[in-house]
Design a protein around this motif. Sequence first.
Motif, mmCIF file in Angstrom:
data_model
loop_
_atom_site.group_PDB
_atom_site.id
_atom_site.type_symbol
_atom_site.label_atom_id
_atom_site.label_comp_id
_atom_site.label_asym_id
_atom_site.label_seq_id
_atom_site.Cartn_x
_atom_site.Cartn_y
_atom_site.Cartn_z
ATOM 1 N N SER A 60 0.835 -1.201 0.000
ATOM 2 C CA SER A 60 0.000 0.000 0.000
ATOM 3 C C SER A 60 0.866 1.245 0.000
ATOM 4 C CB SER A 60 -0.911 0.033 1.228
ATOM 5 O OG SER A 60 -1.528 1.309 1.315
ATOM 6 N N TRP A 82 -2.824 -3.011 8.746
ATOM 7 C CA TRP A 82 -3.645 -2.748 7.574
ATOM 8 C C TRP A 82 -3.851 -3.996 6.724
ATOM 9 C CZ3 TRP A 82 -1.863 -3.592 2.678
ATOM 10 C CH2 TRP A 82 -0.482 -3.681 2.498
ATOM 11 N N TYR A 85 -7.241 -6.003 6.462
ATOM 12 C CA TYR A 85 -8.367 -5.723 5.560
ATOM 13 C C TYR A 85 -8.257 -6.575 4.292
ATOM 14 C CZ TYR A 85 -9.519 -1.983 8.729
ATOM 15 O OH TYR A 85 -9.873 -1.284 9.849
ATOM 16 N N GLY A 113 -8.969 7.043 8.659
ATOM 17 C CA GLY A 113 -9.390 7.338 10.024
ATOM 18 C C GLY A 113 -10.015 8.704 10.204
ATOM 19 N N SER A 118 -12.285 5.094 4.591
ATOM 20 C CA SER A 118 -11.168 4.542 3.814
ATOM 21 C C SER A 118 -11.192 3.022 3.865
ATOM 22 C CB SER A 118 -9.833 5.060 4.351
ATOM 23 O OG SER A 118 -9.561 4.569 5.644
ATOM 24 N N SER A 119 -11.639 2.454 4.978
ATOM 25 C CA SER A 119 -11.590 0.991 5.115
ATOM 26 C C SER A 119 -12.566 0.320 4.147
ATOM 27 C CB SER A 119 -11.840 0.559 6.562
ATOM 28 O OG SER A 119 -13.116 0.945 7.015
ATOM 29 N N HIS A 205 -10.095 9.167 14.622
ATOM 30 C CA HIS A 205 -10.870 8.308 15.515
ATOM 31 C C HIS A 205 -10.291 6.886 15.509
ATOM 32 C CE1 HIS A 205 -12.659 5.755 12.446
ATOM 33 N NE2 HIS A 205 -12.691 6.819 11.678
HETATM 34 P P1 ADP Z 1 -12.095 5.029 8.192
HETATM 35 O O1 ADP Z 1 -13.114 5.942 8.778
HETATM 36 O O2 ADP Z 1 -11.096 5.784 7.373
HETATM 37 O O3 ADP Z 1 -12.690 3.872 7.490
HETATM 38 P P2 ADP Z 1 -11.131 2.920 9.892
HETATM 39 O O4 ADP Z 1 -10.463 2.928 11.226
HETATM 40 O O5 ADP Z 1 -12.396 2.195 9.761
HETATM 41 O O6 ADP Z 1 -11.277 4.450 9.431
HETATM 42 O O7 ADP Z 1 -10.148 2.309 8.813
HETATM 43 C C1 ADP Z 1 -8.828 2.804 8.662
HETATM 44 C C2 ADP Z 1 -7.894 1.631 8.487
HETATM 45 O O8 ADP Z 1 -8.179 0.983 7.210
HETATM 46 C C3 ADP Z 1 -6.432 2.059 8.357
HETATM 47 O O9 ADP Z 1 -5.832 2.189 9.646
HETATM 48 C C4 ADP Z 1 -5.833 0.900 7.573
HETATM 49 O O10 ADP Z 1 -5.599 -0.212 8.408
HETATM 50 C C5 ADP Z 1 -6.977 0.529 6.617
HETATM 51 N N1 ADP Z 1 -6.821 1.221 5.327
HETATM 52 C C6 ADP Z 1 -7.647 2.139 4.800
HETATM 53 N N2 ADP Z 1 -7.192 2.578 3.607
HETATM 54 C C7 ADP Z 1 -6.039 1.935 3.372
HETATM 55 C C8 ADP Z 1 -5.064 1.952 2.319
HETATM 56 N N3 ADP Z 1 -5.174 2.751 1.252
HETATM 57 N N4 ADP Z 1 -3.995 1.128 2.428
HETATM 58 C C9 ADP Z 1 -3.863 0.313 3.487
HETATM 59 N N5 ADP Z 1 -4.728 0.255 4.503
HETATM 60 C C10 ADP Z 1 -5.804 1.047 4.467
#
Ligand code: ADP
Length: 360
Positions: A60, A82, A85, A113, A118-119, A205
Amino acid sequence: MTFAELYGRSATARGEAPGRVNLIGEHTDYNGGFVLPAAIPRRTIVEIAPRGDRGVRAWSAEFPESGTTAYTLGDERRRHDWIDYVQGLTAVLAADGLQQGFDARIESTVPLGSGLSSSASLEIALGRAVRDAFALALDDVTLAIRARRVETDFVGAPVGIMDQMACSLADTTSALFLDTRTLEYSRVPLPPAAALIVIESGVTHRHAGGEYKTRRDECAQAAARLGVHELRDVGPDELARVDALPEPLNRRARHVVTENARVLETVDALKRGDLPAVGELFLASHASMRDDFQISVPPIDALVEVARGVQGVYGVRLTGGGFGGSIVALADRARASAAAERIVQAHNRAHQASARVLVP
Ligand code: ADP
Ligand code: MG
């Protein structure tokens, strides 16, 4: 690094998915209620190339220091990182026929976050790439259901279905009106005179953290005491019963019940093009999250106070799970860019903060 630099060959499939902003309907999704998210013009892109074995490698651009991470299909283990996921998605998709490994490269313009999902954006983008590469029979709703399980069953975040449905189905010109109980949805066009403003507070968060789970448990307790399956089943005409619950269950339930009603009212107001009415509903939603559901934090409240006083802004509220993250405002289209800049400048100056404009 490019895919070829990472893996010495070209990618053969690719998937994309946007981040999302929730207009209204917060913490209603795990109560069987209504939500109203829209896509934001920031996205996650995943490129992949199948391998001849069951190995998976992933990289990533958000975590270049991790290098490429490797594991084997069927041997996914939570690492609190990460890669969970990616592992979570391959573990879930095994039942849909995923049997072959792949190399993957991830890049994203969705901030991590910040309450913009993003997740789920990653889960859906990766799911689309894998679906295409291996011709898996998954429609967009099924993919969203699978992606949610990545968080609930593998990562350990007990989220509702909103984020995955939004990242899978929403676009940037309409709001996705979703009934999270039935998964019925419709697209409500954003009035041409309106624009959304999204501002990241700079306070991040942690979903998997305790507060989100606590709220979920409190909602389940409130529903049990009220004798319903989910708080969705309590209407705004039953608020006297809700108010009679012990603290803080009364507040938690009151938020969910009134928030569900506000989603329905917002849909009606958007259809009428009544932007001041939508603005009032945003402000009422924020007050409910701050005072009843208690998921706001002082820097977010300060940002909301600054934003609501800026010309061209109809209303504003915390968006996403809470405890930091972002705010969403409904603004007059012609004045949205200037209003967003003014909010950030005034807030950062007054509070030594690092808020930034994400949309427009
Ligand atoms: P959000 O509100 O952004 O979804 P979350 O805590 O649910 O917050 O998810 C964020 C987590 O998702 C990051 O800490 C990482 O582990 C994973 N993640 C999101 N986007 C990416 C990315 N582009 N590459 C790798 N991991 C990611
Ligand atoms: Mg998330």
